[in-house]
Design a protein around this motif. Structure first.
Motif, PDB file in Angstrom:
ATOM      1  N   GLY A  22       0.771  -1.278  -0.025  1.00  0.00           N
ATOM      2  CA  GLY A  22      -0.176  -0.058   0.077  1.00  0.00           C
ATOM      3  C   GLY A  22       0.927   1.369   0.054  1.00  0.00           C
ATOM      4  N   VAL A  23       1.810   1.178   0.737  1.00  0.00           N
ATOM      5  CA  VAL A  23       2.861   2.291   0.740  1.00  0.00           C
ATOM      6  C   VAL A  23       3.554   2.681  -0.519  1.00  0.00           C
ATOM      7  CG1 VAL A  23       5.035   3.278   1.469  1.00  0.00           C
ATOM      8  CG2 VAL A  23       3.354   2.321   3.321  1.00  0.00           C
ATOM      9  N   ILE A  24       3.840   1.503  -1.384  1.00  0.00           N
ATOM     10  CA  ILE A  24       4.239   1.875  -2.724  1.00  0.00           C
ATOM     11  C   ILE A  24       3.508   2.104  -3.501  1.00  0.00           C
ATOM     12  CG2 ILE A  24       5.205   0.225  -4.494  1.00  0.00           C
ATOM     13  CD1 ILE A  24       6.591  -1.558  -2.399  1.00  0.00           C
ATOM     14  N   TYR A  80      -4.537  13.974   0.686  1.00  0.00           N
ATOM     15  CA  TYR A  80      -4.182  12.695   0.281  1.00  0.00           C
ATOM     16  C   TYR A  80      -2.788  12.443   1.019  1.00  0.00           C
ATOM     17  CZ  TYR A  80      -2.842   8.800  -2.489  1.00  0.00           C
ATOM     18  OH  TYR A  80      -2.711   7.550  -2.804  1.00  0.00           O
ATOM     19  N   LEU A  81      -1.841  13.416   1.291  1.00  0.00           N
ATOM     20  CA  LEU A  81      -0.583  13.509   1.718  1.00  0.00           C
ATOM     21  C   LEU A  81      -0.698  12.926   3.283  1.00  0.00           C
ATOM     22  CD1 LEU A  81       2.473  13.648   0.948  1.00  0.00           C
ATOM     23  CD2 LEU A  81       2.413  16.045   1.658  1.00  0.00           C
ATOM     24  N   VAL A  82      -1.592  13.493   3.978  1.00  0.00           N
ATOM     25  CA  VAL A  82      -2.008  13.255   5.157  1.00  0.00           C
ATOM     26  C   VAL A  82      -2.399  11.751   5.592  1.00  0.00           C
ATOM     27  CG1 VAL A  82      -3.684  13.574   7.348  1.00  0.00           C
ATOM     28  CG2 VAL A  82      -2.250  15.693   6.304  1.00  0.00           C
ATOM     29  N   GLY A  83      -3.177  11.204   4.568  1.00  0.00           N
ATOM     30  CA  GLY A  83      -3.397   9.981   4.592  1.00  0.00           C
ATOM     31  C   GLY A  83      -2.282   8.931   4.159  1.00  0.00           C
ATOM     32  N   PHE A  84      -1.463   9.515   3.363  1.00  0.00           N
ATOM     33  CA  PHE A  84      -0.219   8.599   2.963  1.00  0.00           C
ATOM     34  C   PHE A  84       0.518   8.713   4.292  1.00  0.00           C
ATOM     35  CE2 PHE A  84       4.145   8.338   1.593  1.00  0.00           C
ATOM     36  CZ  PHE A  84       3.959   7.235   0.940  1.00  0.00           C
ATOM     37  N   LEU A  85       0.896   9.694   4.903  1.00  0.00           N
ATOM     38  CA  LEU A  85       1.787   9.651   5.885  1.00  0.00           C
ATOM     39  C   LEU A  85       1.259   8.759   7.228  1.00  0.00           C
ATOM     40  CD1 LEU A  85       3.038  13.531   6.054  1.00  0.00           C
ATOM     41  CD2 LEU A  85       4.326  11.485   5.299  1.00  0.00           C
ATOM     42  N   LEU A  86      -0.162   8.713   7.510  1.00  0.00           N
ATOM     43  CA  LEU A  86      -0.637   7.980   8.429  1.00  0.00           C
ATOM     44  C   LEU A  86      -0.542   6.378   7.991  1.00  0.00           C
ATOM     45  CD1 LEU A  86      -3.947   9.871   9.178  1.00  0.00           C
ATOM     46  CD2 LEU A  86      -1.881   9.444  10.710  1.00  0.00           C
ATOM     47  N   VAL A  88       1.995   5.366   6.327  1.00  0.00           N
ATOM     48  CA  VAL A  88       3.497   4.868   6.510  1.00  0.00           C
ATOM     49  C   VAL A  88       3.748   4.716   8.027  1.00  0.00           C
ATOM     50  CG1 VAL A  88       5.692   5.983   6.208  1.00  0.00           C
ATOM     51  CG2 VAL A  88       4.345   6.239   4.571  1.00  0.00           C
ATOM     52  N   ILE A  89       2.871   5.532   8.909  1.00  0.00           N
ATOM     53  CA  ILE A  89       3.046   5.684  10.520  1.00  0.00           C
ATOM     54  C   ILE A  89       2.622   4.091  10.687  1.00  0.00           C
ATOM     55  CG2 ILE A  89       1.973   6.216  12.471  1.00  0.00           C
ATOM     56  CD1 ILE A  89       2.638   9.116  11.346  1.00  0.00           C
ATOM     57  N   CYS A  90       1.410   3.725  10.160  1.00  0.00           N
ATOM     58  CA  CYS A  90       0.641   2.282  10.356  1.00  0.00           C
ATOM     59  C   CYS A  90       1.869   1.206   9.926  1.00  0.00           C
ATOM     60  CB  CYS A  90      -0.622   2.196   9.504  1.00  0.00           C
ATOM     61  SG  CYS A  90      -1.826   3.136  10.411  1.00  0.00           S
ATOM     62  N   PHE A  91       2.306   1.381   9.097  1.00  0.00           N
ATOM     63  CA  PHE A  91       3.684   0.480   8.166  1.00  0.00           C
ATOM     64  C   PHE A  91       4.430   0.271   9.374  1.00  0.00           C
ATOM     65  CE2 PHE A  91       7.204  -0.416   5.882  1.00  0.00           C
ATOM     66  CZ  PHE A  91       7.069  -1.613   5.331  1.00  0.00           C
ATOM     67  N   ALA A  92       4.954   1.121   9.860  1.00  0.00           N
ATOM     68  CA  ALA A  92       6.178   1.220  10.848  1.00  0.00           C
ATOM     69  C   ALA A  92       5.512   0.600  12.130  1.00  0.00           C
ATOM     70  CB  ALA A  92       6.603   2.721  11.148  1.00  0.00           C
ATOM     71  N   LEU A  93       4.459   1.071  12.582  1.00  0.00           N
ATOM     72  CA  LEU A  93       3.653   0.452  13.701  1.00  0.00           C
ATOM     73  C   LEU A  93       3.621  -1.157  13.703  1.00  0.00           C
ATOM     74  CD1 LEU A  93       1.339   3.082  14.736  1.00  0.00           C
ATOM     75  CD2 LEU A  93       3.705   2.435  16.010  1.00  0.00           C
ATOM     76  N   ALA A  94       3.079  -1.455  12.482  1.00  0.00           N
ATOM     77  CA  ALA A  94       2.815  -3.040  12.345  1.00  0.00           C
ATOM     78  C   ALA A  94       4.246  -3.654  12.198  1.00  0.00           C
ATOM     79  CB  ALA A  94       2.184  -3.133  10.917  1.00  0.00           C
ATOM     80  N   ILE A  95       5.204  -3.371  11.636  1.00  0.00           N
ATOM     81  CA  ILE A  95       6.548  -3.759  11.611  1.00  0.00           C
ATOM     82  C   ILE A  95       6.923  -4.038  13.006  1.00  0.00           C
ATOM     83  CG2 ILE A  95       9.012  -3.762  11.238  1.00  0.00           C
ATOM     84  CD1 ILE A  95       7.698  -3.961   8.481  1.00  0.00           C
ATOM     85  N   ILE A  96       6.684  -2.890  14.084  1.00  0.00           N
ATOM     86  CA  ILE A  96       7.114  -3.195  15.360  1.00  0.00           C
ATOM     87  C   ILE A  96       6.242  -4.083  15.838  1.00  0.00           C
ATOM     88  CG2 ILE A  96       7.183  -1.707  17.743  1.00  0.00           C
ATOM     89  CD1 ILE A  96       8.067   0.568  15.846  1.00  0.00           C
ATOM     90  N   ALA A  97       4.786  -4.173  15.924  1.00  0.00           N
ATOM     91  CA  ALA A  97       4.080  -4.815  16.571  1.00  0.00           C
ATOM     92  C   ALA A  97       4.285  -6.521  16.161  1.00  0.00           C
ATOM     93  CB  ALA A  97       2.484  -4.563  16.197  1.00  0.00           C
ATOM     94  N   PHE A  98       4.518  -6.678  14.954  1.00  0.00           N
ATOM     95  CA  PHE A  98       4.649  -8.021  14.613  1.00  0.00           C
ATOM     96  C   PHE A  98       6.238  -8.415  14.702  1.00  0.00           C
ATOM     97  CE2 PHE A  98       0.590  -7.128  12.294  1.00  0.00           C
ATOM     98  CZ  PHE A  98       0.060  -8.330  12.588  1.00  0.00           C
ATOM     99  N   ALA A  99       7.089  -7.559  14.938  1.00  0.00           N
ATOM    100  CA  ALA A  99       8.545  -7.916  15.175  1.00  0.00           C
ATOM    101  C   ALA A  99       8.701  -8.655  16.804  1.00  0.00           C
ATOM    102  CB  ALA A  99       9.556  -6.902  15.061  1.00  0.00           C
ATOM    103  N   ILE A 100       7.750  -8.245  17.482  1.00  0.00           N
ATOM    104  CA  ILE A 100       7.767  -8.699  18.854  1.00  0.00           C
ATOM    105  C   ILE A 100       7.169  -9.896  19.109  1.00  0.00           C
ATOM    106  CG2 ILE A 100       6.791  -8.017  21.347  1.00  0.00           C
ATOM    107  CD1 ILE A 100       6.496  -4.988  20.604  1.00  0.00           C
ATOM    108  N   ASP A 101       7.733 -10.865  20.002  1.00  0.00           N
ATOM    109  CA  ASP A 101       7.336 -12.253  20.124  1.00  0.00           C
ATOM    110  C   ASP A 101       5.764 -12.322  20.591  1.00  0.00           C
ATOM    111  OD1 ASP A 101       9.462 -13.408  19.115  1.00  0.00           O
ATOM    112  OD2 ASP A 101      10.596 -13.493  21.003  1.00  0.00           O
ATOM    113  N   GLY A 113      -7.500   0.979  13.469  1.00  0.00           N
ATOM    114  CA  GLY A 113      -8.377   2.426  13.793  1.00  0.00           C
ATOM    115  C   GLY A 113      -7.569   3.500  12.716  1.00  0.00           C
ATOM    116  N   LEU A 114      -6.277   3.436  13.087  1.00  0.00           N
ATOM    117  CA  LEU A 114      -5.573   4.576  12.397  1.00  0.00           C
ATOM    118  C   LEU A 114      -5.717   4.581  10.929  1.00  0.00           C
ATOM    119  CD1 LEU A 114      -3.843   6.786  13.112  1.00  0.00           C
ATOM    120  CD2 LEU A 114      -1.593   5.593  13.186  1.00  0.00           C
ATOM    121  N   LEU A 115      -5.679   3.104  10.444  1.00  0.00           N
ATOM    122  CA  LEU A 115      -5.759   2.864   8.899  1.00  0.00           C
ATOM    123  C   LEU A 115      -7.252   3.396   8.361  1.00  0.00           C
ATOM    124  CD1 LEU A 115      -4.307  -0.544   8.466  1.00  0.00           C
ATOM    125  CD2 LEU A 115      -3.628   1.634   7.433  1.00  0.00           C
TER     126      LEU A 115
END
Length: 189
Positions: A22-24, A80-86, A88-101, A113-115
């Motif tokens: 989605g970010v791409i 549209y840019l605010v939606g895109f930045l949100l 990107v933030i969700c993408f970073a948070l998802a990487i963090i959330a799924f990297a934790i065991d 909700g942020l999505l």
């Protein structure tokens, strides 16, 4: 993911991967010059989220005008840019959330909700642009909203769908973590 017995450890990166796609798509929409294009020869009009370019005849020089000179152009680009930045933030948070065991399922629901908020901003920009563009910019010939505009809508639809997945995933916490005994459909004679 849960119903068909897919292992959580194998499938845990599917949602962040889809967010990355989605970010791409969002980057393609922001950078693409194909938001509006002439549909038939001579190709005399081409527009992006940022500017509108016209040329008098086939093979002539493109004359570009910034859409940031219009209030609606700034509004469409900003939302549209605010939606895109949100996103990107969700993408970073998802990487963090799924990297934790140990998954924090309430954290994952917050990403969902942020999505939804990101989707609202993206859709606002995607609706403002064609409505105001077609009324305020003089267009010659037959024009169509083209591929980059389609990537923008694809990003918005992905934000909505992934928002549902992220919000519904905590409902299956026990199944995902393997805390439920399997049910066998075998009955003895």
């Amino acid at each position: 993911m849960v119903k068909y017995g897919l292992d959580y450890t194998r499938c845990r990166w599917i949602l962040p991967l889809l967010l990355g796609i989605g970010v791409i798509f969002g980057i393609i929409a922001l950078a693409g010059r194909g938001w509006l294009e002439s549909q038939t020869l001579p190709y005399v009009h081409q527009a992006s989220l940022w500017e509108s370019c016209t040329r008098p005849e086939q093979g002539g020089e493109w004359n570009c005008q910034s859409l940031m000179d219009y209030a609606w152009g700034r509004a469409a680009a900003a939302t549209y840019l605010v939606g895109f930045l949100l996103l990107v933030i969700c993408f970073a948070l998802a990487i963090i959330a799924f990297a934790i065991d140990t998954l924090r399922f309430n954290f994952i629901r917050g990403i969902g909700g942020l999505l939804f908020v990101a989707a609202v901003f993206s859709i606002m920009g995607l609706v403002i642009y064609p409505v105001k563009f077609s009324t305020e910019i003089e267009m010659t010939g037959i024009n169509m909203f083209s591929w980059a505009y389609g990537f923008g809508w694809t990003t918005a639809i992905m934000e909505i769908c992934l928002g549902f997945f992220f919000c519904c995933l905590p409902n299956y916490e026990d199944q995902i973590l393997g805390n439920v005994k399997p049910t066998y459909f075998y009955s003895s004679p």
